[in-house]
Structures are given as structure tokens and as C-alpha cells.
Design a protein around this motif. Sequence first.
Motif, PDB file in Angstrom:
ATOM      1  N   GLN A  61      33.788  64.429 149.259  1.00 29.06           N
ATOM      2  CA  GLN A  61      33.695  64.935 150.619  1.00 29.06           C
ATOM      3  C   GLN A  61      34.773  64.297 151.666  1.00 29.06           C
ATOM      4  OE1 GLN A  61      31.358  67.434 151.101  1.00 29.06           O
ATOM      5  NE2 GLN A  61      32.499  67.754 153.302  1.00 29.06           N
ATOM      6  N   ILE A 118      41.758  65.862 154.097  1.00 30.74           N
ATOM      7  CA  ILE A 118      42.995  66.730 154.005  1.00 30.74           C
ATOM      8  C   ILE A 118      43.011  67.783 155.233  1.00 30.74           C
ATOM      9  CG2 ILE A 118      43.812  68.629 152.553  1.00 30.74           C
ATOM     10  CD1 ILE A 118      42.836  66.763 150.035  1.00 30.74           C
ATOM     11  N   PHE A 168      38.148  65.384 151.100  1.00 28.91           N
ATOM     12  CA  PHE A 168      38.380  66.746 151.431  1.00 28.91           C
ATOM     13  C   PHE A 168      38.397  66.868 153.008  1.00 28.91           C
ATOM     14  CE2 PHE A 168      36.891  71.014 152.389  1.00 28.91           C
ATOM     15  CZ  PHE A 168      37.682  72.054 151.438  1.00 28.91           C
ATOM     16  N   ASP A 169      37.764  66.344 153.523  1.00 29.38           N
ATOM     17  CA  ASP A 169      37.682  66.329 154.965  1.00 29.38           C
ATOM     18  C   ASP A 169      38.815  65.654 155.573  1.00 29.38           C
ATOM     19  OD1 ASP A 169      35.069  67.357 154.811  1.00 29.38           O
ATOM     20  OD2 ASP A 169      34.025  65.582 155.559  1.00 29.38           O
TER      21      ASP A 169
END
Lengths: 585, 588
Positions: B90, B96, B93-94
Amino acid sequence: MSKKDITSKNSMATFLKVLRFIGKYRFLLVLSIILAAVTVILQLYVPVLFGYAIDEVAATHEVNFSRMWFYLSRILVMIVLSGAATWVMSIINNRMTYRTVQDIRAKSIRHIQKLPLSYLDGHSTGDIISRVIADTDILSDGMLLGFTQLFSGVITIIGTLIFMFSKNVWITLMVIVLTPVSFFVAKFISSHSFQMFRAQSDARGRQTALIEEMIGNQKVVQAFGYENRSSERFAAINEELRDSSQKAVFYSSLTNPSTRCVNNIIYAGVALAGAFLIPGGHLTVGGLSVLLAYANQYMKPFNDISSVITELQNALACATRIFDLLEEQPESTDPAGTLNDVKGAVDIRNVSFRYEEDKPLIENFNLHTEPGRRIAIVGPTGCGKTTFINLLMRFYDVNGGSISVDGKPITEVSRHAIRSSYGMVLQDTWIKQGTVRDNICIGKPNASDEEVIKASKMSHSWEFIRRLPKGLDTVLYEDSLSQGQKQLLCITRVMLCLPPMLILDEATSSIDTRTEMLIQEAFDRMMQGRTSFIVAHRLSTIRNADEIIVMKDGSIIEQGSHDELMARGGFYNDLYNSQFVRVAE
Amino acid sequence: MRTLAKYLRDYKKESILAPFFKFLEVVFDLLVPIVIAQIIDVGIACNDHGYIVQRFFILILMAAAGLAVSITAQFFAAKASVGFAAKVRQAVFDHIQKLSYTELDTLGTDTLITRLTDDVNQVQNGVNMGLRLLLRSPFIVLGSMVMAFTINVRCALIFVVAIPVLFLVVFVIMFLSIPLFKKVQGRLDTVTRLTRENLTGVRVIRAFCREEDAVSEFDQSNLALTKLNEFVGKISALLNPATYVLINIATVILIQTAGIQVNLGNMQQGEVVALYNYMAQMIVELIKLASLIITLNKSMACADRVAGILKVNSTMNYPENTSAVSKVQDNCAVAFDHVTFSYKETGAPSLSDITFSAKKGSTIGIIGGTGSGKSTLVDLIARFYDANEGTVTLDGQNVKDYSRKELREKIGVVPQKAALFQGTIRDNLSWGREDATDAEMWEALTTAQAREIVEKKDGQLNFRLEQNGRNLSGGQRQRLTIARALVKKPEILILDDSASALDFATDAALRKSLHQLGGNTTTFLVSQRAASIRQADLILVLDDGQLAGKGTHQELVNSCETYREIFFSQFPEERIKYEKTTGKEVLA
């Protein structure tokens, strides 16, 4: 014959072929098997000797040092022997596997050079690569290592049983009866964790899809300020994956503790039985320690063998795929004839061709060109334009009729002779990993820098090459260049060696009009005085051609100069006008 | 590694309990030889059946207890490692989501996807194995030594010497071979690449008669791979025999020493068996530890790569809130003032010294060859990249002074690549604005010439698109992406060559309806078709990053050589007319 018989017969045949392949290493193979037998027996015998030695250490003042020393010195010799044998065996196995892999790959790459393009076009690149790379690895690992492992596994089991029986029959029987329990436990757990693994891979699949979408289009995500929403969606799926993963990881990790527990119970059983038997003189303390050691190890070869058998089956499947490739019929043998000083008169007579048996594509194709003529080939998609190029270059052989260059049928000269008479630029560009110079010099490996630069200036590729970080020495990767730049580089390649005839597939889709104009100019320069076949998209090319061939459904439906064809008012006229309208809106 | 460690903090309890329970299991394992020794030395020596049976049940109890604690340990290890991996994923992802285009270009999509999937999975594996096993093996090895001390000090000293020697041998062999394994992988990659090149380039190789060169290049790397493999094999194949020989030599010395000790009456036969068992147990654990370290090493490398992504910071800073929107109500929507820009790590600038201004509500056409900087120019308007020199202003205010949110709301982009997403058409359109009504969506679809497409689909707005919208044609996708941007009702609309798959009639209709949008929408049209931008209020002609000309169509035909080239190459009949009227010849 039942289906199963056929499969087993096939795998037997494959197996024999594999044996033939490793035939030149048979001496190594035999040696490896002998060494495996030696190490296994030595390693099994060492605990027995330790048992005897321990028996000599009976009690206070009752230690028989000379006999103990006798056993210990034997142990020393054996472990050194066994250690050396193991190492040599590993080296031999490595050599066999790696050399076999090397052999198979070398043979494959040579075979690929000779395979007809029909085969290569009909099989995906990824599939062939995985045959040459992955399948070969699995084959050698599975076949050769599997073979020796299987062999040493069997010897270990037999040896263990003999040594155990020699110590005590009853305890041995007990171990034999009880060991399968741990198999059942392992099986039970794996069949129950299967469901959880499915849930896990399902969640993982969905997460990967989301990742590919969002990260793959991250710029769009950001352009629309979708970042927070995409994070939220990811979080939801991530939570799901966490949940299912945790279950899958936990349940599958139960196998080891459970089988270990079963083994511990067997161990306790051996100790109990041994303790009752020793006072009766049926077993010594040293003997018990041997049995205890064996009870722990006894399971291992069974596990090894069962995994080896799966590996062997797998290896056979891979071998079948490799042999399918290696046994594919190569192109017909190459005649020795040569072409000297090609003028460029091409004569195509009554040619027919089909990719598939029952689907004729080209029929009754006739064309004669004088040297230096410019032939434009036009027609709708799928009319056979690309096929025509394939036939000219003898990438495919005609099914009927003949193609001649300067009066010589191309089937009577070597493929190299015919192909080196043509300079070919395809729409589908190909760049290999290597320097710009390597890529340009494919047709003329020893060209000087001056020649290369001259060719790249003439083909307008110098403008971008010059600006690359290291100029001609810049290493290019698959996507270092834009499509238009790649196209220019491919033209430079041909510009450098300039053969007497040209085949050009005009690219229009991925190139802007201005670059296209540069390319066109480069094409024009090359075509001067050369017989040229151009799959044409641009009006100017078509109009300037000496002869236009209009193809439809595999045959020439109209043929002549632009003006002639326009005057005829046929298919070409329609086609030309439709293109004209399209461009001019 | 330290970057990721903080994500394990939430699982502190589990990360401590897992090794703790593993430790308990080890204790039970270590007690077994002692119990066996008691059976031999007490039970058998005194022929005490009751004692033997009692010890047998102790062994069974220990097996059961061992199972219980190890299951507990596995549970905590699974919970901690999986939870940790989820948190890392997570976080990456955040992270990016916050990177700017410059970092996205440098890192590359494929890399980012691999980091998020394979690499994080490897790290999860490593943490799981680490929690379960990293302590077990040292516990057993050291525990065996401690137990040996409780039996006989002299014998225990052999353990003290043997353990470090074994560790040394195992680690030297491993540390020699691990970097070599990486090299092997590199060479295998080369062989794979050459195989691929031989297949994808088969026509070129055959056309230039380079089959033999291709084979000999392949042979070279094939041989290099084999040679390296054999070399690495020789080293790593030493591990098993070396440890086997060493541990058995230690055992021989142990039995000899034990013999003396027993003879002196310092210990009993059963205890010799126990010591022998400890030795045997140790070697198994050492080998396990070695392979565990290889796994951990791999996952450490993955962890480093993952952490590498987290360490990349966005080079672009947005102000939190726009510093009091300056109400400079000049009539200029977008202005470039001597803007120069080059992509990171490239030499020549992609745009140099660009100056122009676009009036509110006007249509600006941008034309030029591939790589001439058209897309770069529009990317600078939306501040996907920052100009190296000069300024870009929107409504008279520097783009750098807008907050990220404001900027995104102001500008609607239709990228070159028509990217749509899995989900309904409504989901996709709502990317433009989350709260858009159906009516607004239909309006946008109409303008984008996509109404008909949607009307013909089952469920219309509820029609589900597959990944990347692959159940639509290229032209349909492009029109939907245009609609998606229109839903936003942006002040500035950018179409980056996004009508290329449309036929000329649809393209014309689209331009007409965009024109009718009117109002304050300023439209930027990037195209390679002169026809598409011909009617624009202002045309920018780019050539190799330079502004070769700006003006209306007629002005440019008269004054701009580059524009003439492009225009006449697409309208040959216009050239003839032009040449007739002006008497000038134009290159084509």
C-alpha cells in the motif's frame, strides 16, 4: 491401443532420444551413478560404525580403546572418501547437465536458422524461446539430476532397510508401518490448503490487474487527479489479499510441524522398543543409536523420490517440446548456384502459392520487369502484397510456377545469392541490442565509419544519431528509438550496402508526414537505377512508378502505368480516388 | 532495509512471539537426546520398565507440545509477514501516486509493476522464513552446545571449536557463490535475448545473409554461460561434502574424548549417544541455515529495490493553496515566455525558447514531425513537467503557483494513448468529475461524437469495458477518452493527437462540435494532419524543439517553410495551385 499406451510409448521414444543426446556423456553418466552408489553406501555405513564405536564405550573402566580406535579410524577413511566422491560426483553432474544444455541450445539456434519461415511465422516467439531456454533447463535438471537422485534414493532406501534389519527386525518393521502416516498427514494438509491458495491467487490476480491498469496508466491517473480514488481501490483489494494470503500461508506452513510431530512419535516408539529389547541382548546401545538416526532419515529418500518422479515427468514433457522444434523439417537443401553482377531482370511465371493447404492465395501470377524499373504494388489489406515479398526473397517457396532473376530460376541459386541481391526494408522494423554501428553494419560488417556516416546522412538518420549520447557507439535497446527513427535506421542499413535490387515496404502508420517525406526522399535516392519493388501507400510513389501492379485476393487484376490504369477506369481508378479523397478530406 | 522496517512495527507483538514460540520448539527438540540418554543410562541399565514407559510418554508429550508451539509460531509468522507485505504494498502504491512524470519516466512502468508484485512477494517470503527459521537454526546449534556443557565440559569444548569452523566454511562458500549466481543470471539473460533476436529478426538476418554471424555470437555467450555455470558449480558443490567431512571429524574426536571420559567415570554411555545426536542435529540445521540465508539474501535485494522506490521523491512541489488567485484578468489563457525544456538525462533540449500566448476561448493547433516536441509542449501547460528556463502562465499566473487540485480541475487532457479502464463506461467517464450526472455524461459523449457508440452497447453507460478498454475499437476508445476529458468541463482542453484513429469525417465533425463548445474553453489540438488544425485561431509549427512558425493557416503558408512542406505533402493539389499562383517551387 489405448490412449495411455500411446502416451507411454511416446514418452519412451522421447526418453530414448534424450539418451541419444546425452550419449556422448555416457561415460560421465556411468561414473556419476557409480559415485552415487559409493557415497550412499559409505554414508549409510558411517552411523553403523559410530554405533559399534559407542558400544565399545560401555561403562567406567570398560572402554575398549583399541577396538574403538579401529572403528573411528575406519570412519575417518570413509568420510574422506565419501566427501571426495560427493564433490567429484557434483562436478560430473554439473558438467553433464550444463554441456547437454549447451549442446541442445547450440543445435536449436542452428536449426532455427534453417527452419522455414512458415514454421517461425506460425509459432509465437515466446513459445520458441521458452523451448530453447526454460525447457532445456528443466530437461537437463530433471533428466540428469533426477536420474542420479532417483538412483541414489533407491540405494538409500534399500541400504537403510538392510542396515536396520541387521540391527533389529521388529523395530524396522514398526518404522516401515508407521512412516506412511506422515505422508497422509502431509497430503491431508495440502489438500485442505488448496482452497485457500486458490482464494489467494484469485485475489492476487485481481490486484495485479489493478496494478497494471493504474500504474501502467499512471500519467492518466495523475492527469485526472484520480490518485486518491486509485489508492482507495487498491487498499480494498490489498485488504482482501492480506486476508486470503494469511490463511494460505498459515495452513500450508502446518505441513512441517505436523510431519515432524509424527516423526517424533515414531522416534519415541523406536526408543521404547529398543529399551525393552536391549536387556534381552537383541540389540546394543550403539545399535539403538543407529536405529534412532535411521528412523529420522528414513523418510527423506521417499520424499526425494516422489518429487524426482514429478520432475522426470515434467522433464519428459519439456523434452518432447524441444524435440518437436529440433525435428521440424528444415528448408529444402540450398543449391550451390550463384548470381554474378545482377542486372535486375525479374521474371515471375505462373506462380501459385498458398499458406494453408486448402486456401489458395496467389494463383497464376505473371510479371516481367526489365532492369532498373520501379514497380509499385498496391491493393487492399490481405491482397498478398507481403506474400509477394516473401516469395521474391525466397522466404517461402512457391507451390507452382517459377521466379527467375536475370534468367536464372531462384531455386537453382543459393538463398544467400538471391537474398544478397536485394536490399530489403520492411515496415516491421528490427533493431538488435547493440551499438548503432552494429545495427547499421549488418549488411556490411567491415564498413568504415566514413561509409556509415555517409549512408546515415543519405538516409537522414544522421540527424538523430548525431544527437544520441555516444553517437554511433550508443547501445540501442528494444525501445531506445521511436518507430520513425528505427525505420530510418533500417533504411540506413540498406543504404550502406546498396544491392542491385530493392524491396521496400512503405511504412505509413507510425510515422508523421514530415519524417515520411524524408524517408521518401531516401527511398528515391536508393531506387535510382535499381529494380525496385515497393509496397506503396503514398500517392507520389504510386504515380512515379514505372509500373503499377494492382493486387486483389492474391492475383494481379490490373497492371500498367498510372495514366493507363486511370484511363481504364477500373479498380485502380476507384482505389486511387478513394485514397485521394481520404487524404484531401 | 531500514526504510521497510517501520512497516513491521505494527506487527511488533507477532514479530516477537513467532521467534519466541519457535524457541520453545527448539527447547523441546533439544531435550529429546537427554531423555533418550536417561532411558539408556537409567531405564536400560537398571532394567526399569516403568521408568522407560514413563520416559516414552514424556517423549510423546514433548512431541505434542512441540507441535502446539510450532503451530502458534507459524501463525504469528504468517500474520506478521503477510500484514507487513500488505502495508508495504500500500505504501509503495500510494507513493507512486505522488511521483511526478519525470520520476515515472525514469523508473519506468514495468519496473514499478515488478516492484509492487514480485518483489514485495519475495520480501514477504523472506520475512516469513526469517521469523520462523532464522532463529531456529542458531538456537539449535547454540542450544546443542549448551546442552553438551551440561553433560560434559571436555566434550562440550569440541562443540565450541567445531561450530565456528563450520559456520566459517558454510559462509565462505556461500559468499563466494552468491555474487556468481547473479552473474550467471546475467549471462542467461544474454542467451535468452540472443534467441529472441534470432526469432524476431529472422527476416533481416536472412535478408542480409548473417545466419553464421548470429550463430557464432550465440555460441560465444552460450559457451560463456556454460563455463561460468561449471565454475560456480564447483564452488557451491563443495558445501555438502565439506560440512559432512568436518562434522564427522568432530564426531570422531567427540567419541574418542567421550571414551576417555566414560572410562574415567565422568559420564555414561547414554550420554555419549546424546552428544552424538546433538552433533547430528547440528549439521542438518547448519545446511538449512545456509539455504535460508540464500533466500533471505534474495529477499533483501528485493527489499532494497522496493525501498529504492520509496526513497524516490517527487521533484515537483505544489503549493498547498493558491496564493490568493491573482485576478489579473487578462484575456490570455496560456502563455509561454521563452520556455526551454529538456528531459532528464538527455542532452539536447526537447523544446527551446518557445514563446506564444493563447487567447481565452481560442483554438490552438500544434503541428510538427515525430519528436518535434508537440506532446512536450502540452505537457508543460498541465505542469506534468517543469520548464528548465522561462515561465508558463495560466490566466496570467505562473503554473507553479497553482495547487495540484486546482491545476487538474482547470485542465482536461486527452492523452495520445487512449487509456480506458476496466469498469463501466460511467465509471470511466466519472474520472473527469466524480459527481457528474448522466445528463452531463451524455452531453460530453455527444460532443465527442461518441453518443452513438454508447447507445449501441448493452446497458449503455453501464456497459462494462475490459482491461484497457480492449473490447472497443481504437477509434471508439479515442472518442471515449475525449468525452472523459469533456465531462470535466475544463477551462483548457488538450487533445494530444487523440483523433488519429478517427476517419476524416468523424474528425471533422468532432472539431466542429468542439468549436461549438465556445465559451471560455481554450482548446489545444496536437495533430499530424494539417486538415485537423487548419481552421485553428493560432497554429504553432514545431520543428526539432524549435518554434518554426506561429500564426493562422494562411499566414503560415505564406511565411513558414516547414508548414508548407507538411501542408503540401498532405494536399498535393494545393501545391500545384500554390506553385501556379506564386511561381515558386516547393520541395516535396
